[in-house]
Design an enzyme around this catalytic site. Structure first.
Site, PDB file in Angstrom:
ATOM      1  N   LYS A 201      -0.454 -10.183  -2.957  1.00  0.00           N
ATOM      2  CA  LYS A 201      -0.038  -8.956  -2.281  1.00  0.00           C
ATOM      3  C   LYS A 201       1.206  -9.218  -1.430  1.00  0.00           C
ATOM      4  O   LYS A 201       1.336 -10.297  -0.851  1.00  0.00           O
ATOM      5  CB  LYS A 201      -1.197  -8.531  -1.380  1.00  0.00           C
ATOM      6  CG  LYS A 201      -0.883  -7.411  -0.462  1.00  0.00           C
ATOM      7  CD  LYS A 201      -2.012  -7.161   0.497  1.00  0.00           C
ATOM      8  CE  LYS A 201      -1.663  -5.897   1.262  1.00  0.00           C
ATOM      9  NZ  LYS A 201      -2.671  -5.534   2.225  1.00  0.00           N
TER      10      LYS A 201
ATOM     11  N   CYS B 161       0.772  -1.226   0.000  1.00  0.00           N
ATOM     12  CA  CYS B 161       0.000   0.000   0.000  1.00  0.00           C
ATOM     13  C   CYS B 161       0.820   1.303   0.000  1.00  0.00           C
ATOM     14  O   CYS B 161       0.764   2.085  -0.955  1.00  0.00           O
ATOM     15  CB  CYS B 161      -0.877  -0.065   1.224  1.00  0.00           C
ATOM     16  SG  CYS B 161      -1.828   1.371   1.478  1.00  0.00           S
TER      17      CYS B 161
ATOM     18  N   ASN C 169      -2.289  -2.828  -5.235  1.00  0.00           N
ATOM     19  CA  ASN C 169      -1.386  -3.993  -5.274  1.00  0.00           C
ATOM     20  C   ASN C 169      -2.253  -5.217  -5.546  1.00  0.00           C
ATOM     21  O   ASN C 169      -3.480  -5.101  -5.698  1.00  0.00           O
ATOM     22  CB  ASN C 169      -0.595  -4.147  -3.965  1.00  0.00           C
ATOM     23  CG  ASN C 169      -1.423  -4.002  -2.701  1.00  0.00           C
ATOM     24  OD1 ASN C 169      -1.202  -3.107  -1.899  1.00  0.00           O
ATOM     25  ND2 ASN C 169      -2.420  -4.877  -2.523  1.00  0.00           N
TER      26      ASN C 169
ATOM     27  N   HIS D  88     -10.002  -4.117   0.980  1.00  0.00           N
ATOM     28  CA  HIS D  88      -9.048  -4.631   1.971  1.00  0.00           C
ATOM     29  C   HIS D  88      -9.819  -5.269   3.128  1.00  0.00           C
ATOM     30  O   HIS D  88     -10.932  -4.864   3.424  1.00  0.00           O
ATOM     31  CB  HIS D  88      -8.228  -3.423   2.468  1.00  0.00           C
ATOM     32  CG  HIS D  88      -6.955  -3.781   3.156  1.00  0.00           C
ATOM     33  ND1 HIS D  88      -6.915  -4.488   4.332  1.00  0.00           N
ATOM     34  CD2 HIS D  88      -5.665  -3.497   2.840  1.00  0.00           C
ATOM     35  CE1 HIS D  88      -5.656  -4.635   4.710  1.00  0.00           C
ATOM     36  NE2 HIS D  88      -4.867  -4.048   3.812  1.00  0.00           N
TER      37      HIS D  88
ATOM     38  N   HIS E 229      -2.515   6.868   4.057  1.00  0.00           N
ATOM     39  CA  HIS E 229      -1.444   5.893   4.363  1.00  0.00           C
ATOM     40  C   HIS E 229      -0.051   6.325   3.918  1.00  0.00           C
ATOM     41  O   HIS E 229       0.773   5.500   3.521  1.00  0.00           O
ATOM     42  CB  HIS E 229      -1.786   4.501   3.803  1.00  0.00           C
ATOM     43  CG  HIS E 229      -1.453   3.430   4.795  1.00  0.00           C
ATOM     44  ND1 HIS E 229      -1.786   2.111   4.644  1.00  0.00           N
ATOM     45  CD2 HIS E 229      -0.782   3.501   5.984  1.00  0.00           C
ATOM     46  CE1 HIS E 229      -1.355   1.419   5.671  1.00  0.00           C
ATOM     47  NE2 HIS E 229      -0.745   2.240   6.501  1.00  0.00           N
TER      48      HIS E 229
END
Ligand SMILES: *[C@@H]1O[C@H](CO)[C@@H](O)[C@H](O)[C@H]1NC(C)=O
Ligand SMILES: *[C@@H]1O[C@H](CO)[C@@H](O)[C@H](O)[C@H]1NC(C)=O
Length: 377
Positions: free
Chosen positions: A299, A75, A282, A223, A131
């Site tokens: 991932k 991420c 991702n 997610h 993030h």
């Protein structure tokens, strides 16, 4: 038109053409960048998934599908590249995600995509997951180029309560409006709906003909944690694996959200002059319901399943609608591509790793019209 020109004479014609070509406000397209979290290569209808994504399928089918599109396996690294056009080795974000307790963020001297678009005259808005660090105020999205921000500073929080726990006893409320916690709003509202509603209200409150808009809509979905309103689960009763079933429902909700967003782009007069980019950050996480089949890995790995992502561009401005692009396109490419598209400037000292992929993606009407395709690579 011809009659008018006849009356006006050649000087007026030149002036008129000048306005047609260089009227900045009308030629700078609105840019909507949709970044989704952990959507696997297989997790979109048009890659043969059992998950139904009619909106994404249609937008991609009418746009350009990026079938050799690469991102980073995690991420924060992917997001840092999107924001700067540089590999994470150049911004110090090559290790992993930025955790809540880490005094780290995207370096303040690295110029960001929204900063560049703002310079070019755009109104810049971020809705969703940042993030990229927040240990000091200067790191926040509103200090890094966004006029407004609504969303979370970390990832993988609770979809309803918007609390994020990094370990036992280490929980915090992770929903912000600008630079302050958004305590009052949206507790209990499912994140995908909440973020979409916010994005739509930004569209409703901006004047599309006055100023170009850059909207970075970074969904928390899909997610983990695997949380979804019950009604989206109905259609996936047939999927035996519970994680996969919930995940599929989350993707369906996301698909509906993007349908709603597209309707709003049309309703508020943006759509005809908008470029929509859709990208996963991702590869998918099979332990949390994702699938990257037929690609190997997931991932957090450098196998294809970790770094080859779902991506497409949709815009009525595209000339090559309905095509698949098999050229290599990388997440760092968006910085130079979108800054150029937005008529911003790229200084020599940015040392970008990305390339302007305009020629592959956006042979816009302007280029065809003038009979030349400017070389920008
Ligand atoms: C980005 O920030 C890092 C760390 O401060 C610095 O070393 C690098 O030169 C910066 N790069 C650019 C292109 O701004
Ligand atoms: C889409 O819009 C409809 C109608 O307003 C609404 O009921 C639904 O919850 C929205 N879905 C999402 C995912 O935002």
């Amino acid at each position: 038109m011809r009659v008018l020109l006849h009356h006006l004479g050649p000087e007026a014609f030149v002036i008129l053409m000048w306005f047609l070509i260089f009227d900045k406000s009308s030629s700078q397209p609105h840019i909507v960048f949709i970044l989704v979290d952990d959507q696997g290569f297989r997790d979109v209808g048009y890659h043969g998934s059992e998950i139904k994504t009619p909106t994404l399928d249609r937008l991609a089918a009418e746009g350009v599908k990026l079938e050799n599109y690469y991102v980073q396996p995690l991420c924060s690294p992917s997001r840092s590249q999107l924001m700067t056009g540089r590999y994470q080795i150049h911004t110090g974000l090559q290790h992993s995600i930025i955790r809540a307790t880490q005094p780290n963020c995207l370096p303040l001297d690295n110029v960001t995509l929204p900063q560049k678009l703002k310079q070019a005259g755009y109104s810049t808005h971020m809705v969703g997951k940042w993030h990229l660090g927040f240990y000091k105020r200067g790191c926040l999205p509103t200090k890094r180029g966004f006029d407004t921000f609504f969303g979370s500073l970390l990832g993988s929080g609770d979809y309803y309560s918007h609390y994020k726990c990094e370990g036992p006893g280490m929980c915090g409320y992770d929903l912000y409006e600008g630079e302050e916690a958004a305590w009052e709003q949206d507790r209990g509202v499912y994140s995908t709906m909440m973020l979409t509603r916010k994005a739509i209200s930004i569209l409703a409150n901006h004047k599309p003909r006055k100023q170009p808009l850059f909207l970075y809509l970074a969904y928390q979905a899909v997610h983990s944690p695997l949380q979804v309103p019950a009604r989206y689960l109905e259609r996936y009763k047939g999927i035996p694996n519970l994680h996969r079933r919930k995940y599929a429902a989350m993707v369906s909700c996301l698909d509906e959200a993007i349908h709603n967003l597209t309707l709003a782009l049309k309703r508020y007069g943006y759509y005809d002059n908008t470029v929509i980019v859709y990208s996963s950050d991702n590869g998918g996480q099979p332990l949390a319901g994702g699938s990257n089949w037929p690609l190997r890995g997931s991932k957090a790995t450098y196998w294809e399943g970790g770094i080859r992502a779902v991506g497409f561009v949709h815009s009525p401005l595209l000339v090559n609608k309905g095509t698949k692009c098999r050229s290599l396109v990388h997440i760092t490419d968006w910085f130079p591509t979108l800054v150029t598209l937005g008529e911003g400037t790229l200084d020599e000292d940015l040392n970008l790793d990305g390339y302007d992929v305009w020629e592959i993606l956006f042979p816009l009407l302007d280029d065809v019209w003038s009979g030349t395709s400017p070389t920008r690579m």
